[in-house]
Each structure stands twice: as structure tokens, then as C-alpha cells.
Design a protein around this motif. Sequence first.
Motif, PDB file in Angstrom:
ATOM      1  N   HIS A  73      -7.409  12.432   2.195  1.00 43.18           N
ATOM      2  CA  HIS A  73      -7.457  10.979   2.064  1.00 43.18           C
ATOM      3  C   HIS A  73      -8.548  10.658   1.065  1.00 43.18           C
ATOM      4  O   HIS A  73      -9.331  11.518   0.699  1.00 43.18           O
ATOM      5  N   ASN A  96      -6.383  -0.328  -1.461  1.00 41.46           N
ATOM      6  CA  ASN A  96      -6.017   0.793  -2.331  1.00 41.46           C
ATOM      7  C   ASN A  96      -4.656   1.290  -1.894  1.00 41.46           C
ATOM      8  O   ASN A  96      -4.241   1.031  -0.768  1.00 41.46           O
ATOM      9  N   LYS A 121       0.808  -1.228   0.000  1.00 44.65           N
ATOM     10  CA  LYS A 121       0.000   0.000   0.000  1.00 44.65           C
ATOM     11  C   LYS A 121       0.837   1.272   0.000  1.00 44.65           C
ATOM     12  O   LYS A 121       0.341   2.337  -0.322  1.00 44.65           O
ATOM     13  N   SER A 143      -8.274  -1.181   3.604  1.00 43.55           N
ATOM     14  CA  SER A 143      -8.901  -1.107   2.295  1.00 43.55           C
ATOM     15  C   SER A 143      -7.844  -1.373   1.217  1.00 43.55           C
ATOM     16  O   SER A 143      -6.680  -0.994   1.376  1.00 43.55           O
TER      17      SER A 143
HETATM   18 MG    MG Z   1      -8.399   2.968   3.696  1.00 39.63          MG
END
Ligand code: MG
Length: 326
Positions: free
Chosen positions: A220, A136, A47, A134
Motif C-alpha cells: 500500500h 489518492n 478511487k 485519503s
Molecule cells: Mg488511504
Amino acid sequence: MAAERDIKQAVSVLRAGGLVAFPTETVYGLGADASNAGAVAKIFAAKGRPSTHPVIVHLADAAQLAVWTGDIPDAARKLAQKFWPGPLTLILKRARGVSDAVTGGQDTVGLRVPSHPVARRLLARFGGGIAAPSANRHGRVSATTAEHVRREFGAAVECVLDGGEARIGIESTIIDLSGKGATLLRPGWITAGEVEAALGAPLAAPAVGGPRAPGTLAAHYAPRTPLTLAEGDLALELAASLARQGKRVAVLARSARQPLLLGLEWTAAPQDAAGYAHALYASLRRLDESGCDAIIVEKPPQAAEWAAINDRLARAATGSSVLDET
Ligand code: MG
Ligand code: TXA
């Protein structure tokens, strides 16, 4: 939809310390065996996320709470009973032995029992906790389809379980129960009001300088294209004036009054909050990839069921507005 043999393969990847992306009802997660610090470290590497940020541990059921936390307050039992499996994460004091890789070195751990059938089958088969943020890259828009995950990580994630489009579309509500009372750390589809009703007590607002939570950083969930939030008519006027200056502008609006102008890439957002949340990240990805100079989003209503959506949009807009450039 992931077949039984895909789940079996995912379980062997997890047992071998590898990464598995899997669907949840909120967004896709990038998972590793939560009891294996080396495996969890791979999530951070993939990430590009700072190692001091904690990750949520996903469990098959509330009975596993006792493995991860030594102290299960009444409030946690109430909320687990009411909302699990479902889009709610509880922050609790960690049990001894829970790795710093998961907690980011804090004395608390984030726990959640997801409701997506593929996540549930994976967790039941695996037996242990799956640490998963998550799926991403750090700071970017969360993935709501298996295809988004593949595009985000390519070969870096060997196993991606497909569970179709994430039903809810935005990340879980996070409630901190590790201190006195209950604190809302991140709004989600389960509203603050619903949590308060279940607890029979009001929620506190997060303390400044409280626990580290990247989803609570001001900037974010952001597309790469500058994103500006504006109220109804102003959003349309801003889009039109940028288009007249020769800019290509992507618009996400609930308004039916689409101006007829060249250079406007128009996306009609759903009228209802559930539909809007479900489509939000896929829309932001598509608008981001459309090669436009700016994204303008018409501000949704302020009602409680829109709180999580407004929170994500505000963070997506922070520091990237087209208005800052001019
Ligand atoms: Mg996240
Ligand atoms: O819906 C969701 O919650 C999704 C799915 C995959 O479950 N997960 C997710 O994870 O959004 P992530 O890492 O992108 O966001 C989780 C948030 C982060 O802001 C993290 O810092 C916070 O939860 N968190 C996790 N453990 C925590 C802890 N012990 N104390 C405070 N915040 C914590």
C-alpha cells in the motif's frame, strides 16, 4: 487557502451528493456526505477501491459521536478529550442507521475530528459527518497538497479545497475500541506510547484476520517505480552499483554522504521525524515521476517517533523491490 465562498460551494456540492476533496492535518481527504450511501459510493468509484473497505467519518466535534455510535466507552472519551481535534481515528460500534457504504458492512465505524482549519470550517458549515478516505487512487501514495489531488483525479473530483501542504503528512493513528481493550490498527503521528499513556493501559496488537483496513494491507502507499529499503551504507552501495550498471536511480536518504555518480537522482530527507513525515509523500511522488528505474530509500531509525514512517515505507516497498527483479 480556501476562502469562505469556496467552503460554501463545497457544502452545496456535499449536500447535492457530490465529492469534495479537502485538506486535513494528516493528508487530503476525498469526502462525501456520510449519510448518503449513493454519494459515498462515488468515492469508491473515483478511487477504484473495493466496496467492502470501510471509510472514516469526519466530524466537527466529539459531541457528534453519539450520532454515529450507540456505545461510547470511557476509553473513547479519554482519547477524544486528549487528542481531538487531531490525527487520531477511533473505531467504535456503529449506531443503528449508519450505512453499510461507510462501514463496509462491518458493525463498527471509524470516527475522527480533524484539526485543519479548512476541514473544521467545512465540517462546521456542513453540520453532518463527511466520509473521507485519503484522496489518492487505491493503493497509491496519499496526497498532501491540493495539486496532488488534482493530478490524481482530474475532472472526476469537481471541488478541491486548497489548504496548503498537509502539516503532518502521514495518515492518522487508528485505534480500535470496538472489542475488549484497545488495539492499534495503524500507527500514525500520535504514537502507541502516547495513546497508552492517555489510556493508562497497554495497547494490543491487531488480530490476524481482523477488521478490513486497506492501509494495513502489506502492499500500500506505493509508488509505481520499484522501491527498495536498505540500511545506511548498504542503501548507498546499492544505489551506486545500480547506477554503474547504467540504471537511473532515485535515492531518498538522510545521509549526507552523497556519492558523486551519474544517474543518481538524490533527495536529502529531513533529519527529524516530523520533517521527514511532512515531506515523505511529496518526495515519493517526485521520485516516482522522475522517470528513474528504481527508488532506493535509506532506512530511518527505529525509535518510536519513526514507527509510522517505517510502517508506510515498508508497505511502499512490499512487492516492488528492485532486488526482486534481479
Ligand atoms: Mg488511504
Ligand atoms: O489521516 C487519515 O486518517 C486520512 C484523513 C483523510 O482523515 N484518512 C485516511 O483514510 O487515511 P483511508 O481510508 O485512506 O484509511 C482509513 C483506514 C482504512 O485502512 C480503513 O479500512 C480503516 O481506516 N477503517 C475505517 N473504518 C474502519 C472500521 N470500521 N474498522 C476498521 N478499519 C476501518
